[in-house]
Design an enzyme around this catalytic site. Structure first.
Site, PDB file in Angstrom:
ATOM      1  N   HIS A 336      -4.610  -2.379  -0.427  1.00  0.00           N
ATOM      2  CA  HIS A 336      -3.977  -2.155   0.872  1.00  0.00           C
ATOM      3  C   HIS A 336      -4.611  -1.005   1.638  1.00  0.00           C
ATOM      4  CE1 HIS A 336      -0.794  -4.730  -0.827  1.00  0.00           C
ATOM      5  NE2 HIS A 336      -0.457  -4.954   0.426  1.00  0.00           N
ATOM      6  N   GLY A 337      -5.271  -0.080   0.961  1.00  0.00           N
ATOM      7  CA  GLY A 337      -5.890   1.011   1.690  1.00  0.00           C
ATOM      8  C   GLY A 337      -6.328   2.135   0.778  1.00  0.00           C
TER       9      GLY A 337
END
Length: 513
Positions: A336-337
């Site tokens: 996701h990051g």
């Protein structure tokens, strides 16, 4: 170009449907879809389109090599590893080695664009992280799954144009669903003209998704932003404000992402494509295991098939199963990051999955299992699961661990400012509300009305799939779509209201992932 934008709604989509209507022949709809998908993605950036095209061409070449017969990789034993009749030649790479090389080359752009700023954090020169290409996380996972399936000989590449269409198809290229070739590839051969049934159902699903995004997700977003921005800047935050802000983000994320998915599935349905479901009322889950079978279903399936099972799954005992669950969710958080908040979020879900699996194994076949399945305790399980999910979304939304800690601290130790309210001359309900919400992050009645509407829609209404297609067992919910004037009027009103509010256009949350 966003689905919730005037250029898409009043230019791109009408032109696509017109071209589709005018198309004739078995190959023309696929060609039109490929052309419009190229225009759609190219509207973001010509450079990003070139990157996507390069990855598609590279992966197709790897796919052809992986689809070659096994004897093409077999090399008879020879001293020095040389091939007979070819002096000086070296042993060719194995199919497995070729797959590993292909997967590594696919992950390099994702790592560079998504994690370069974190990887170079300790460097002594100024570094501006590159802009994230739209959809790179999603189309990278799609490409990896395609390569692995070719390696496993589940199908063979069906031409470069077919692979390009599968990889860049505009309904899902930006934020999923994360499709597999066997789910949509055969459908490209059956693309035909527009039908009234598909258009009606597709427009209905698209309108529901647009309303979710514009009316609910974007409507409640400012209140979530106010609370989390206050936490990042160490501004005062009461316990009630922290809880309300976390609930606002929990509903914002749900209606934002499920709204996008409804629009993607609706667009596919207009053209005769049935894309895989991605949501199944996840906030009605009775446990974290159940949640991950309902939330972002295609991502859960990808993580299971390409991380959890290759790590060993549950084949080596319970402790190894828990380790594999934890590692899978930790990697899922990193997907996701690049940030500690996403790793913490993944670790929290990994721990909760382990606890939930352990608990389910302990009560399996015992009287406690049937007791917990009773309606009152099921409702308690749903409420408890929702609170756990909401707790984890806090760190997912926060920009930093410090911001998340401030929200958590306020949630569990936030002051009740009754004394301050009394000094302002307030009494009764006004004093109570002023004590609960002293910082004006929730002005007026609108945020509370939106929260109430979101809660009713999540827990009292059927989801979009059930409304449009019925339940998996074939039964229809109390609110089922029908081709009637009443449904057309209601959906038209929703669409009209959404179009009016499109002036406050905002990107979808999962675009940043």
């Amino acid at each position: 170009m966003l689905f919730n934008s005037y250029p898409f709604l009043f230019c791109f989509l009408p032109l696509l449907l017109l071209a589709w209507r005018l198309a004739g022949g078995s190959w023309r709809p696929a060609l039109i879809l490929l052309i419009f998908s190229t225009v759609f993605y190219g509207s973001w950036s010509a450079g990003f389109l070139l990157l996507l095209a390069a990855l598609i061409a590279m992966n197709y070449a790897f796919g052809l090599a992986l689809a070659a017969p096994d004897d093409a990789f077999a090399v008879p034993p020879q001293a020095g590893g040389q091939i007979p009749g070819r002096p000086g030649s070296r042993r060719r790479i194995s199919r497995k080695g070729l797959l590993v090389l292909a997967l590594g080359l696919n992950l390099l752009p994702l790592i560079w664009f998504k994690y370069s700023s974190a990887l170079l954090f300790g460097a002594h020169w100024k570094f501006m992280p590159p802009e994230l290409p739209p959809g790179i996380s999603f189309y990278t996972f799609i490409q990896i799954a395609w390569l692995v399936d070719v390696y496993r000989r589940r199908f063979v590449p069906a031409g470069l144009s077919r692979h390009a269409l599968f990889s860049a198809c505009f309904p899902y290229v930006l934020s999923g669903p994360i499709v597999r070739y066997e789910q949509v590839g055969p459908q490209f051969d059956a693309l035909a003209g527009l039908t009234a049934e598909n258009l009606a159902r597709g427009f209905s699903l698209f309108s529901l998704g647009l309303a979710k995004k514009v009316l609910l997700a974007d409507g409640i977003a400012p209140y979530a932003d106010a609370v989390f921005n206050a936490a990042e800047n160490a501004f005062p935050l009461s316990g009630a404000e922290a809880w309300l802000g976390s609930f606002c983000y929990t509903f914002q994320l749900y209606f934002d992402f499920s709204g996008y998915t409804d629009m993607a599935l609706g667009l596919g349905l207009m053209l005769g494509l049935r894309l895989p479901e991605n949501f199944n009322s996840p906030y009605k889950s009775t446990g974290i295991v159940d949640f991950w079978r309902r939330w972002h279903i295609t991502l859960s399936a990808w993580l299971r098939d390409f991380l959890y099972i290759p790590l060993g799954g549950n084949r080596a005992g319970r402790l190894m199963q828990y380790r594999n669950l934890f590692l899978t969710m930790l990697i899922g958080g990193a997907w996701h990051g690049a940030g500690w908040t996403f790793l913490i979020w993944g670790a929290l879900h990994g721990l909760m999955l382990c606890v939930n699996h352990f608990f389910r194994a302990r009560i399996k076949g015992s009287p406690a299992e049937s007791i917990l399945a009773a309606a009152p305790l099921r409702l308690l399980s749903i409420a408890f699961t929702f609170l756990c999910i909401n707790f984890c979304w806090v760190v997912f939304r926060a920009l930093s661990p410090d911001g998340a800690l401030r929200v958590y601290a306020a949630m569990f130790t936030g002051p009740f400012n009754a004394a301050e309210a009394s000094t302002q001359g307030l009494s009764g309900m006004a004093a109570f509300l002023a004590a609960l919400l002293p910082n004006k992050y929730f002005p007026g009645w609108q945020p509370f009305a939106l929260l109430a509407i979101c809660a009713v829609l999540v827990w009292a209404f059927p989801n979009s799939r059930e409304i449009l297609r019925g339940r998996p067992d074939g039964s229809l919910p109390w609110l089922a779509w029908r081709a009637t004037g009443l449904w057309a009027t209601g959906l038209a009103a929703l669409a009209f209201l959404s179009l009016i509010l499109l002036s406050r256009q905002s990107s979808f949350l999962y675009f940043q992932f």
